[in-house]
Scaffold this motif. Structure first.
Motif, PDB file in Angstrom:
ATOM      1  N   GLN A   1       8.061   0.055  -3.102  1.00 35.21           N
ATOM      2  CA  GLN A   1       9.332   0.701  -2.839  1.00 35.21           C
ATOM      3  C   GLN A   1      10.092  -0.309  -2.284  1.00 35.21           C
ATOM      4  OE1 GLN A   1       9.997   3.635  -3.919  1.00 35.21           O
ATOM      5  NE2 GLN A   1       8.060   4.096  -4.620  1.00 35.21           N
ATOM      6  N   ASN A   2       9.672  -1.323  -1.566  1.00 34.75           N
ATOM      7  CA  ASN A   2      10.465  -2.534  -1.036  1.00 34.75           C
ATOM      8  C   ASN A   2      10.803  -3.328  -1.824  1.00 34.75           C
ATOM      9  OD1 ASN A   2      10.101  -1.474   1.636  1.00 34.75           O
ATOM     10  ND2 ASN A   2       8.344  -2.904   2.105  1.00 34.75           N
TER      11      ASN A   2
ATOM     12  N   PHE B   1      -7.382  -2.914   8.383  1.00 33.60           N
ATOM     13  CA  PHE B   1      -7.473  -1.557   7.800  1.00 33.60           C
ATOM     14  C   PHE B   1      -7.036  -0.636   9.012  1.00 33.60           C
ATOM     15  CE2 PHE B   1     -11.843  -2.547   9.033  1.00 33.60           C
ATOM     16  CZ  PHE B   1     -11.956  -1.502   9.950  1.00 33.60           C
ATOM     17  N   ARG B   2      -6.760   0.565   8.413  1.00 32.82           N
ATOM     18  CA  ARG B   2      -6.090   1.368   9.379  1.00 32.82           C
ATOM     19  C   ARG B   2      -6.788   2.898   9.246  1.00 32.82           C
ATOM     20  NH1 ARG B   2       0.260   1.872   9.751  1.00 32.82           N
ATOM     21  NH2 ARG B   2      -0.088  -0.300  10.392  1.00 32.82           N
ATOM     22  N   TYR B   3      -6.866   3.593  10.640  1.00 30.81           N
ATOM     23  CA  TYR B   3      -7.216   4.647  10.648  1.00 30.81           C
ATOM     24  C   TYR B   3      -6.010   5.544  10.830  1.00 30.81           C
ATOM     25  CZ  TYR B   3     -12.130   3.311  11.010  1.00 30.81           C
ATOM     26  OH  TYR B   3     -13.271   2.649  10.707  1.00 30.81           O
TER      27      TYR B   3
ATOM     28  N   LEU C   1      -3.678   2.423  -0.549  1.00 31.62           N
ATOM     29  CA  LEU C   1      -2.967   2.629  -1.607  1.00 31.62           C
ATOM     30  C   LEU C   1      -1.385   3.196  -1.073  1.00 31.62           C
ATOM     31  CD1 LEU C   1      -5.104   5.507  -3.693  1.00 31.62           C
ATOM     32  CD2 LEU C   1      -4.671   2.865  -4.116  1.00 31.62           C
ATOM     33  N   LYS C   2      -1.401   3.548   0.039  1.00 28.97           N
ATOM     34  CA  LYS C   2      -0.032   3.740   0.886  1.00 28.97           C
ATOM     35  C   LYS C   2       0.672   2.461   0.919  1.00 28.97           C
ATOM     36  CE  LYS C   2      -0.799   8.240   2.820  1.00 28.97           C
ATOM     37  NZ  LYS C   2      -0.936   9.187   4.002  1.00 28.97           N
ATOM     38  N   ASP C   3       0.106   1.534   1.264  1.00 28.70           N
ATOM     39  CA  ASP C   3       0.441   0.188   1.588  1.00 28.70           C
ATOM     40  C   ASP C   3       1.196  -0.505   0.419  1.00 28.70           C
ATOM     41  OD1 ASP C   3      -0.041   0.346   4.272  1.00 28.70           O
ATOM     42  OD2 ASP C   3      -1.899  -0.948   4.066  1.00 28.70           O
ATOM     43  N   LEU C   4       0.333  -0.337  -0.674  1.00 30.26           N
ATOM     44  CA  LEU C   4       0.838  -0.810  -2.057  1.00 30.26           C
ATOM     45  C   LEU C   4       1.991  -0.076  -2.598  1.00 30.26           C
ATOM     46  CD1 LEU C   4       0.420  -2.447  -4.790  1.00 30.26           C
ATOM     47  CD2 LEU C   4      -1.192  -0.617  -5.472  1.00 30.26           C
TER      48      LEU C   4
END
Length: 416
Positions: free
Chosen positions: A91-92, A112-114, A83-86
């Motif tokens: 924003q970009n 994916f990221r931890y 969700l933060k990536d979206l």
């Protein structure tokens, strides 16, 4: 200086871990696409943009709902980070730095990221890393990981899973040992022409894509003849992905070696502020106004992108800082049309792609060398115009500036 650095390794998961890796990547892709669909429906209904905090409540409902209970099988932090990536993509887009966010497809950049370092355990002695709901993963330990682990990204590349460990540590950056300032002119025939005030250095292009172009085209034709999603089609697709991975790896290896050598041997690096996206834009045009010389422009665009100019500058930027140096981007207009001897600027000075002949004073030289000389001089003048006082170190009459107190503390390149 606060240095953030990533270490990427290939991991060797078990069969069960591979299944979970694909499951977690699919869950993150599903959350990203579903959130993007919600945003689009909300926009069509006239609603305002839904921020990350509000969108996180949707994620809680999806994980606890009856339609997608399998989302609970994946760790929650990677889902939140999707969700933060979206949110960052939006924003970009709002800041006109990127196009509108697009839906993700299966098999394309699965990752994916931890983000929580407290949930990550790194055992370098035994070449393994522990990640939530995956357990201990073996990785090919090719170098030591320095600093404090901040986050870990897991990605799939050409059939192989990789782990990228981002760290953070404080380092002492001393004044660069070299007093040289270099100007770099980028091109297609010559990848980079360097001028440091005393001598010229030419880096020939690698042309990684051009070397493998026919082999890649053959593999793509073979893939197109297979029944889609059949076993033979999957094998052909894996072959295409391997070739693309080889092309990218060869290009990155060349760029890393070149930028490392430049940053270590020059305190001030001056480059052109090139807009690669605009330079490589298609000339096809529209139906009403079709473009001209489309085939020639397509070949030029392919050659420009094959060089990796944008990645070259990005690597130079942070490597110059790590080495205690400085990078300056100057406007690229007329760098190869201005005479470095008399200053006369005219389009006719650039006789051919390689020949420069000043119409005023008759000075003749290689056009790329002239461009690198002008870039170097413009970079020195740019810093002097910004109030950076030069220090007592000259190379053929040119000075490179001291940047003490000009950068924020975590990015200070020169010691005071």
């Amino acid at each position: 200086m606060l240095r953030r650095q990533a270490y990427k390794f290939r991991i060797e998961p078990t069969g069960e871990q591979q299944r979970k890796l694909r499951q977690f990547a699919g869950a993150c892709r599903f959350v990203f696409n579903k959130a993007l669909a919600v945003q689009q429906v909300n926009r069509e209904e006239g609603g305002k943009y839904i921020g990350y905090v509000a969108m996180a409540k949707y994620l809680t409902a999806w994980r606890n709902g009856d339609e997608t209970p399998w989302l609970k099988d994946a760790p929650v932090h990677p889902l939140q980070h999707a969700l933060k990536d979206l949110d960052r993509a939006y924003q970009n887009f709002f800041a006109q730095r990127a196009d509108f966010p697009r839906f993700k497809k299966r098999g394309q950049r699965d990752s994916f990221r931890y983000p929580d370092p407290k949930q990550i355990k790194l055992d370098q002695g035994n070449s393994r890393i522990n990640l939530p709901k995956l357990g201990w993963l073996r990785y090919r330990n090719s170098r030591q990981v320095l600093g404090t682990v901040k986050n870990v990204s897991v990605s799939l590349s050409a059939g192989h899973w990789c782990v990228s460990i981002q760290t953070e540590r404080e380092v002492d950056v001393q004044r660069h040992s070299s007093p040289l300032a270099v100007g770099i002119d980028l091109g297609v025939v010559r990848f980079a022409t360097l001028w440091d005030g005393r001598q010229e250095t030419v880096l020939q292009p690698l042309n990684s894509f051009k070397r493998h172009q026919h082999r890649l085209a053959k593999a793509q034709r073979q893939m197109s003849h297979k029944t889609k999603f059949s076993n033979n089609w999957k094998k052909a697709k894996a072959r295409v992905q391997r070739i693309n991975r080889q092309i990218a790896d060869a290009r990155n290896d060349y760029l890393h070696k070149a930028t490392h050598a430049i940053s270590q041997s020059h305190a001030l690096v001056c480059v052109e502020d090139l807009k690669v996206g605009n330079m490589s834009r298609s000339a096809k045009g529209t139906v009403e106004q079709p473009g001209q010389s489309v085939r020639q422009k397509s070949g030029l665009n392919r050659a420009i992108l094959d060089q990796g100019w944008g990645e070259f500058r990005r690597q130079l930027d942070y490597k110059a800082q790590w080495a205690g140096g400085w990078l300056v981007a100057v406007p690229p207009q007329q760098t190869s049309q201005q005479c470095p001897e008399c200053g006369h600027t005219h389009a006719g000075n650039r006789q051919t792609q390689a020949l420069f002949l000043c119409l005023a004073c008759g000075h003749s030289d290689n056009a790329d060398r002239v461009g690198s000389r002008n870039i170097r001089e413009r970079g020195l003048k740019t810093l002097e115009g910004q109030g950076h006082a030069p220090i007592a170190c000259e190379v053929n009459g040119a000075v490179w500036p001291s940047a003490a107190g000009t950068r924020r503390s975590e990015e200070t390149a020169f010691a005071a």
